[in-house]
Design an enzyme around this catalytic site. Structure first.
Site, mmCIF file in Angstrom:
data_model
loop_
_atom_site.group_PDB
_atom_site.id
_atom_site.type_symbol
_atom_site.label_atom_id
_atom_site.label_comp_id
_atom_site.label_asym_id
_atom_site.label_seq_id
_atom_site.Cartn_x
_atom_site.Cartn_y
_atom_site.Cartn_z
ATOM 1 N N HIS A 25 0.841 -1.198 0.000
ATOM 2 C CA HIS A 25 0.000 0.000 0.000
ATOM 3 C C HIS A 25 0.873 1.244 0.000
ATOM 4 O O HIS A 25 2.027 1.218 0.430
ATOM 5 C CB HIS A 25 -0.938 0.014 1.215
ATOM 6 N N CYS A 26 0.301 2.326 -0.517
ATOM 7 C CA CYS A 26 0.956 3.629 -0.440
ATOM 8 C C CYS A 26 0.119 4.496 0.488
ATOM 9 O O CYS A 26 -0.588 3.978 1.350
ATOM 10 C CB CYS A 26 1.112 4.242 -1.834
ATOM 11 N N ALA A 27 0.151 5.797 0.335
ATOM 12 C CA ALA A 27 -0.539 6.684 1.270
ATOM 13 C C ALA A 27 -2.051 6.545 1.224
ATOM 14 O O ALA A 27 -2.731 6.685 2.248
ATOM 15 C CB ALA A 27 -0.154 8.141 0.992
#
Length: 475
Positions: A25-27
């Site tokens: 996942h990213c932000a």
């Protein structure tokens, strides 16, 4: 909020844990690599309140959840599937295996150039500041700022030096990044870049005039003449040389005894690659780079309004395929060859397209009565106008279709307009409203007008197409 329940629903919608190969996942987004994306139940995902949008790119299926929520759902997904935590880089590598050769090539260029963009952006923006200081008629009639205030002339000279550094020594940056990506020692790549811009060589920017006057210096080695010409501001020569360097190093490490590897491998790698660079690879790729740059500039200068309209119309569809990442290499060359090109025309086109995508999404926000779509469109529309279009494009416009059609029409009209005024950028950055600081001073006014045209035309077209879609649905 029950994160475990959201994770279970997501897992079921993407085809179960047996369809999930990797996750990270990213932000704001879950980044998933799926064995078979056709098994995804898109309708089920769209109905989930937690899901703000989905899209597939670079071999990854991405689900937009929002900051904070994505972390908790990710951990629950990892627990349910038993998959170990992975970085976004690991997932990118896993997703890349599913790409076709052309997509892999585009990803390769992206991996090389994205890390060096901050240096290019910094240099370009400083160049823009310098242009403001030396541009005539910008503030004072018939005068530039440094002519009106001579005491700041040295400040302009200092800024100009800072601005040129990243482009003069561009082969060092690319050499480091490209060699690392090709699997070689990045510091040898940087050394190769230094070799290509060594001060003992004829400056690459002076090659044209030296060729005309017949005064190109050369080494005479065993009867063979090798031109002593540098590669300042070039892209293709150092890319090719870095690939050869990485493969040469890998080959030598297989056959040189480990006791001598640290001594002989760097020596032969640099020497062999250096010889090949100056005798064959460099001259050929320099020619190819010049042909590419001249061809793009000619196309932009001659295709005119029609060419601009077609480019604007096609830019967003190109973004969907991910092919826009290949433009980074082209833009870098256009910026590095600023004296000849005057900057990059691709950045303003991207800005017109991004503003159009944002305008379409915001128009949907104002018209729709669906609370979920409203929630997604408000944030996504603003984000697109500021230069980040994925949430708007994949979360709203492509799903409804008519906003996307309106957006590419608006982008086409506005790009045709800025083409008339030869709008160009002197730096890369956020392609949208903040992009004003990247635009050449003499292009700022038409750039702003172009954004207004993009926003207004797209908004009007979105409303017209929405009413037509509503009529069809009612019949």
């Amino acid at each position: 909020m029950k994160y475990d329940q959201i994770a279970k629903e997501l897992l079921e919608a993407i085809g179960g844990k047996e369809n999930l190969s990797a996750l990270a996942h990213c932000a704001t987004r879950l980044r998933l690599v799926l064995h078979d994306e056709s098994k995804v139940n898109q309708e089920a995902l769209d109905k989930m309140d937690a899901v703000k949008g989905t899209f597939s790119t670079g071999g990854q299926f991405q689900i937009i959840l929002g900051a904070g929520l994505v972390n908790n759902v990710y951990h629950e997904l990892a627990r349910l599937t038993g998959l170990q935590e992975m970085s976004t880089t690991d997932v990118k590598d896993a997703g890349a295996k599913r790409l076709n050769p052309l997509q892999r090539f585009v990803k390769l260029l992206s991996d090389i150039f994205v890390p060096i963009i901050p240096a290019i952006v910094a240099g370009g923006l400083l160049m823009g500041i310098n242009n403001i200081l030396i541009a005539k008629d910008l503030i004072f009639e018939g005068k530039s700022l440094i002519e009106a205030y001579p005491e700041i002339s040295d400040l302009a000279a200092l800024i100009n030096t800072f601005a040129n550094a990243a482009f003069v020594f561009l082969p060092i940056l690319i050499g480091f990044s490209a060699t690392q990506r090709f699997g070689g020692n990045p510091y040898l790549g940087a050394a190769l870049g230094m070799l290509m811009v060594h001060p003992d060589l004829l400056n690459g920017y002076d090659y044209g005039s030296a060729l005309t006057s017949g005064s190109i210096p050369a080494w005479n080695i065993f009867g063979m003449e090798i031109e002593k010409v540098g590669y300042q501001g070039t892209v293709l020569p150092v890319l090719a040389a870095s690939f050869i360097l990485a493969k040469t190093e890998q080959f030598l490490r297989k056959y040189i005894p480990s006791a001598l590897a640290n001594l002989l491998t760097p020596l032969f790698t640099i020497f062999i690659t250096g010889i090949l660079t100056f005798t064959a690879v460099g001259p050929l790729t320099r020619l190819a780079g010049n042909v590419l740059t001249d061809g793009l500039v000619w196309l932009y200068d001659t295709a005119g309004v029609i060419g601009g309209a077609l480019f604007g119309l096609g830019y967003a569809p190109i973004v969907i395929t991910g092919m826009h990442h290949s433009f980074i290499a082209v833009e870098t060359q256009l910026l590095a060859d600023f004296v000849k090109t005057g900057g990059t025309f691709i950045f303003p086109v991207a800005a017109m397209s991004n503003v159009a995508q944002g305008a379409a999404t915001l128009a949907v926000f104002l018209m729709t009565k669906d609370k979920k779509v409203k929630g997604i469109a408000s944030a996504a529309g603003i984000s697109a106008v500021l230069g980040i279009t994925e949430p708007a494009m994949f979360g709203v416009n492509l799903k409804l279709r008519y906003p996307f059609i309106a957006a590419i029409i608006g982008a086409s009209v506005s790009t045709a307009f800025i083409t008339i005024f030869k709008v160009k950028a002197v730096a890369l950055g956020a392609a949208g409203l903040p992009g004003i600081i990247s635009i050449r001073p003499d292009s700022i006014v038409p750039y702003v007008i172009g954004m207004v045209i993009s926003f207004v035309v797209t908004s009007v077209m979105t409303i017209i197409l929405a009413k037509r879609a509503a009529k069809k649905a009612a019949q």
